[in-house]
Design a protein around this motif. Structure first.
Motif, PDB file in Angstrom:
ATOM      1  N   MET A   1       0.810  -1.205   0.000  1.00  0.00           N
ATOM      2  CA  MET A   1       0.000   0.000   0.000  1.00  0.00           C
ATOM      3  C   MET A   1       0.855   1.272   0.000  1.00  0.00           C
ATOM      4  O   MET A   1       1.833   1.377   0.729  1.00  0.00           O
ATOM      5  CB  MET A   1      -0.937   0.016   1.217  1.00  0.00           C
ATOM      6  N   ASP A   2       0.450   2.223  -0.827  1.00  0.00           N
ATOM      7  CA  ASP A   2       1.080   3.535  -0.842  1.00  0.00           C
ATOM      8  C   ASP A   2       0.360   4.495   0.102  1.00  0.00           C
ATOM      9  O   ASP A   2       0.974   5.376   0.689  1.00  0.00           O
ATOM     10  CB  ASP A   2       1.059   4.121  -2.258  1.00  0.00           C
ATOM     11  N   PHE A   3      -0.964   4.324   0.222  1.00  0.00           N
ATOM     12  CA  PHE A   3      -1.784   5.151   1.099  1.00  0.00           C
ATOM     13  C   PHE A   3      -2.733   4.245   1.876  1.00  0.00           C
ATOM     14  O   PHE A   3      -3.330   3.322   1.310  1.00  0.00           O
ATOM     15  CB  PHE A   3      -2.627   6.150   0.294  1.00  0.00           C
ATOM     16  N   VAL A   4      -2.895   4.527   3.177  1.00  0.00           N
ATOM     17  CA  VAL A   4      -3.873   3.828   4.008  1.00  0.00           C
ATOM     18  C   VAL A   4      -4.661   4.877   4.782  1.00  0.00           C
ATOM     19  O   VAL A   4      -4.077   5.694   5.506  1.00  0.00           O
ATOM     20  CB  VAL A   4      -3.211   2.840   4.985  1.00  0.00           C
ATOM     21  N   PHE A   5      -5.982   4.859   4.611  1.00  0.00           N
ATOM     22  CA  PHE A   5      -6.851   5.819   5.284  1.00  0.00           C
ATOM     23  C   PHE A   5      -7.838   5.092   6.192  1.00  0.00           C
ATOM     24  O   PHE A   5      -8.458   4.099   5.770  1.00  0.00           O
ATOM     25  CB  PHE A   5      -7.650   6.646   4.267  1.00  0.00           C
ATOM     26  N   THR A   6      -7.979   5.567   7.423  1.00  0.00           N
ATOM     27  CA  THR A   6      -9.021   5.061   8.305  1.00  0.00           C
ATOM     28  C   THR A   6     -10.179   6.051   8.296  1.00  0.00           C
ATOM     29  O   THR A   6      -9.962   7.264   8.352  1.00  0.00           O
ATOM     30  CB  THR A   6      -8.494   4.880   9.742  1.00  0.00           C
ATOM     31  N   VAL A   7     -11.389   5.529   8.218  1.00  0.00           N
ATOM     32  CA  VAL A   7     -12.569   6.393   8.130  1.00  0.00           C
ATOM     33  C   VAL A   7     -13.555   6.126   9.255  1.00  0.00           C
ATOM     34  O   VAL A   7     -14.718   6.512   9.176  1.00  0.00           O
ATOM     35  CB  VAL A   7     -13.273   6.240   6.747  1.00  0.00           C
ATOM     36  N   CYS A   8     -13.106   5.452  10.319  1.00  0.00           N
ATOM     37  CA  CYS A   8     -13.986   5.218  11.456  1.00  0.00           C
ATOM     38  C   CYS A   8     -13.966   6.429  12.388  1.00  0.00           C
ATOM     39  O   CYS A   8     -13.092   7.295  12.292  1.00  0.00           O
ATOM     40  CB  CYS A   8     -13.604   3.945  12.199  1.00  0.00           C
ATOM     41  N   ASN A   9     -14.932   6.464  13.292  1.00  0.00           N
ATOM     42  CA  ASN A   9     -15.144   7.644  14.118  1.00  0.00           C
ATOM     43  C   ASN A   9     -14.597   7.435  15.518  1.00  0.00           C
ATOM     44  O   ASN A   9     -15.156   6.688  16.300  1.00  0.00           O
ATOM     45  CB  ASN A   9     -16.648   7.957  14.183  1.00  0.00           C
ATOM     46  N   GLN A  10     -13.518   8.116  15.871  1.00  0.00           N
ATOM     47  CA  GLN A  10     -12.938   7.941  17.202  1.00  0.00           C
ATOM     48  C   GLN A  10     -13.830   8.510  18.295  1.00  0.00           C
ATOM     49  O   GLN A  10     -13.772   8.067  19.436  1.00  0.00           O
ATOM     50  CB  GLN A  10     -11.571   8.608  17.259  1.00  0.00           C
ATOM     51  N   ALA A  11     -14.663   9.475  17.942  1.00  0.00           N
ATOM     52  CA  ALA A  11     -15.551  10.048  18.946  1.00  0.00           C
ATOM     53  C   ALA A  11     -16.488   8.992  19.506  1.00  0.00           C
ATOM     54  O   ALA A  11     -16.959   9.090  20.634  1.00  0.00           O
ATOM     55  CB  ALA A  11     -16.366  11.191  18.342  1.00  0.00           C
TER      56      ALA A  11
ATOM     57  N   CYS B   1     -10.292   1.930  15.681  1.00  0.00           N
ATOM     58  CA  CYS B   1      -9.804   2.271  14.353  1.00  0.00           C
ATOM     59  C   CYS B   1      -8.450   1.617  14.133  1.00  0.00           C
ATOM     60  O   CYS B   1      -7.531   1.819  14.924  1.00  0.00           O
ATOM     61  CB  CYS B   1      -9.677   3.782  14.249  1.00  0.00           C
ATOM     62  N   PRO B   2      -8.298   0.806  13.107  1.00  0.00           N
ATOM     63  CA  PRO B   2      -7.058   0.037  12.955  1.00  0.00           C
ATOM     64  C   PRO B   2      -5.867   0.897  12.559  1.00  0.00           C
ATOM     65  O   PRO B   2      -5.994   1.848  11.806  1.00  0.00           O
ATOM     66  CB  PRO B   2      -7.406  -0.953  11.842  1.00  0.00           C
ATOM     67  N   ALA B   3      -4.715   0.547  13.090  1.00  0.00           N
ATOM     68  CA  ALA B   3      -3.460   1.175  12.682  1.00  0.00           C
ATOM     69  C   ALA B   3      -2.757   0.227  11.720  1.00  0.00           C
ATOM     70  O   ALA B   3      -2.839  -0.985  11.863  1.00  0.00           O
ATOM     71  CB  ALA B   3      -2.587   1.461  13.892  1.00  0.00           C
ATOM     72  N   TRP B   4      -2.087   0.793  10.745  1.00  0.00           N
ATOM     73  CA  TRP B   4      -1.454  -0.024   9.702  1.00  0.00           C
ATOM     74  C   TRP B   4       0.055   0.023   9.864  1.00  0.00           C
ATOM     75  O   TRP B   4       0.650   1.084   9.961  1.00  0.00           O
ATOM     76  CB  TRP B   4      -1.852   0.502   8.327  1.00  0.00           C
ATOM     77  N   GLU B   5       0.662  -1.145   9.907  1.00  0.00           N
ATOM     78  CA  GLU B   5       2.111  -1.211  10.024  1.00  0.00           C
ATOM     79  C   GLU B   5       2.765  -0.884   8.675  1.00  0.00           C
ATOM     80  O   GLU B   5       2.134  -0.902   7.633  1.00  0.00           O
ATOM     81  CB  GLU B   5       2.540  -2.611  10.473  1.00  0.00           C
ATOM     82  N   GLY B   6       4.068  -0.651   8.716  1.00  0.00           N
ATOM     83  CA  GLY B   6       4.783  -0.378   7.476  1.00  0.00           C
ATOM     84  C   GLY B   6       4.942   1.108   7.222  1.00  0.00           C
ATOM     85  O   GLY B   6       4.806   1.936   8.122  1.00  0.00           O
ATOM     86  N   GLN B   7       5.192   1.467   5.954  1.00  0.00           N
ATOM     87  CA  GLN B   7       5.551   2.831   5.614  1.00  0.00           C
ATOM     88  C   GLN B   7       4.624   3.521   4.612  1.00  0.00           C
ATOM     89  O   GLN B   7       5.067   4.396   3.871  1.00  0.00           O
ATOM     90  CB  GLN B   7       6.977   2.847   5.050  1.00  0.00           C
ATOM     91  N   PRO B   8       3.336   3.173   4.545  1.00  0.00           N
ATOM     92  CA  PRO B   8       2.490   3.933   3.628  1.00  0.00           C
ATOM     93  C   PRO B   8       2.207   5.323   4.191  1.00  0.00           C
ATOM     94  O   PRO B   8       2.341   5.547   5.396  1.00  0.00           O
ATOM     95  CB  PRO B   8       1.201   3.099   3.579  1.00  0.00           C
ATOM     96  N   ILE B   9       1.835   6.229   3.333  1.00  0.00           N
ATOM     97  CA  ILE B   9       1.322   7.509   3.803  1.00  0.00           C
ATOM     98  C   ILE B   9      -0.062   7.235   4.362  1.00  0.00           C
ATOM     99  O   ILE B   9      -0.903   6.610   3.700  1.00  0.00           O
ATOM    100  CB  ILE B   9       1.270   8.521   2.649  1.00  0.00           C
ATOM    101  N   SER B  10      -0.304   7.653   5.590  1.00  0.00           N
ATOM    102  CA  SER B  10      -1.560   7.299   6.260  1.00  0.00           C
ATOM    103  C   SER B  10      -2.319   8.537   6.691  1.00  0.00           C
ATOM    104  O   SER B  10      -1.729   9.594   6.943  1.00  0.00           O
ATOM    105  CB  SER B  10      -1.279   6.406   7.469  1.00  0.00           C
TER     106      SER B  10
END
Length: 277
Positions: free
Chosen positions: A188-198, A203-212
């Protein structure tokens, strides 16, 4: 200055304190409830409180109270000062000495980029984002979505919205994020989380070096009320994500370096997005 930096580095030298710091860095620019940090990292609340207090004293983390909840986030200016000191003083102003790969300054190549959207159920928000980027991004991106706790099928309101907007839903399905963590999975080059922390979603964290990036959205699946009210919640979620995807696709990804791209992605996540019907 040096005393502050050495104190910060000493605090980050503890394996669990740095795990808290890393989690908050992944979630930047959002604030994260202390309870969510404790749950996701498997740290007792009292122990976590000590870690957070130490990170606050060092200036790397800031705290705010909303109602009865304590929310934490990275104090990015102080983090930047710490890293700037390491690069300019310890590395003599030559990041190539300390970072041979020069990931911080290398531009993205002119190719198709892999993008992954993550949420919890992978039945609505991340499915919206996947469909929107596939439509708006053209041939520039290979787009995927997944969840931490995927449902057995897509939410019917979400499918209806996508069909009404002219998206092809035939190939969409709910799937677990582990599908994209195998050796043969696309990098992955980009990983976006769209869940609501409020809502204290995990919300999952992604390992590695993608732009997040974290583009938090209220889960329309949890909306109660009449069918019309539920449908409106899905329409609003789609519209808000559409604005963010449009902002992302307008970026000159091919010509920006990683630092500039990460900053732009963070800015998109930080910008308030009004509901769009």
């Amino acid at each position: 200055m040096i005393e502050q930096i050495t104190d910060q580095l000493a605090i980050l030298g503890h394996p669990q304190r740095i795990s808290v710091f890393r989690m908050l860095m992944r979630r930047f620019p959002d604030t994260v409830p202390a309870g969510e940090l404790a749950t996701e990292l498997g740290i007792k609340a009292s122990t976590l409180s000590n870690y957070l207090n130490a990170l606050q004293r060092s200036g790397l983390v800031t705290q705010e109270r909303v109602g009865t909840s304590l929310l934490y986030s990275i104090e990015m200016k102080n983090v930047q000062h710490m890293l700037e000191f390491l690069l300019n003083d310890c590395c003599r102003g030559r990041p190539d000495i300390c970072m041979p790969s020069t990931q911080g300054t290398r531009k993205m190549t002119d190719r198709k980029f892999n993008v992954l959207f993550l949420c919890v159920g992978n039945s609505a928000r991340s499915i919206f984002a996947e469909s929107l980027l596939r439509t708006l991004g053209g041939d520039r991106f290979s787009v995927y979505s997944a969840g931490t706790q995927p449902t057995s099928k897509l939410n019917p309101f979400a499918v209806q919205v996508l069909n009404d907007k002219g998206h092809d839903t035939s190939g969409l399905r709910s799937k677990h994020m582990s599908e994209f963590a195998t050796d043969d999975a696309p990098e992955m080059d980009f990983v976006f989380t769209v869940c609501n922390q409020a809502a204290n979603e995990e919300c999952p964290a992604w390992e590695g070096q993608p732009i997040s990036g974290h583009w938090g959205m209220v889960d329309p699946v949890k909306t109660t009320g009449t069918e019309a009210e539920q449908s409106l919640a899905f329409q609003n979620a789609y519209g808000a994500l559409k604005r963010r995807i449009e902002a992302f696709t307008s970026l000159p990804v091919e010509s920006l370096d990683r630092i500039a791209l990460q900053t732009a992605v963070d800015d998109i996540g930080r910008t308030h997005v009004e509901d769009t019907k």
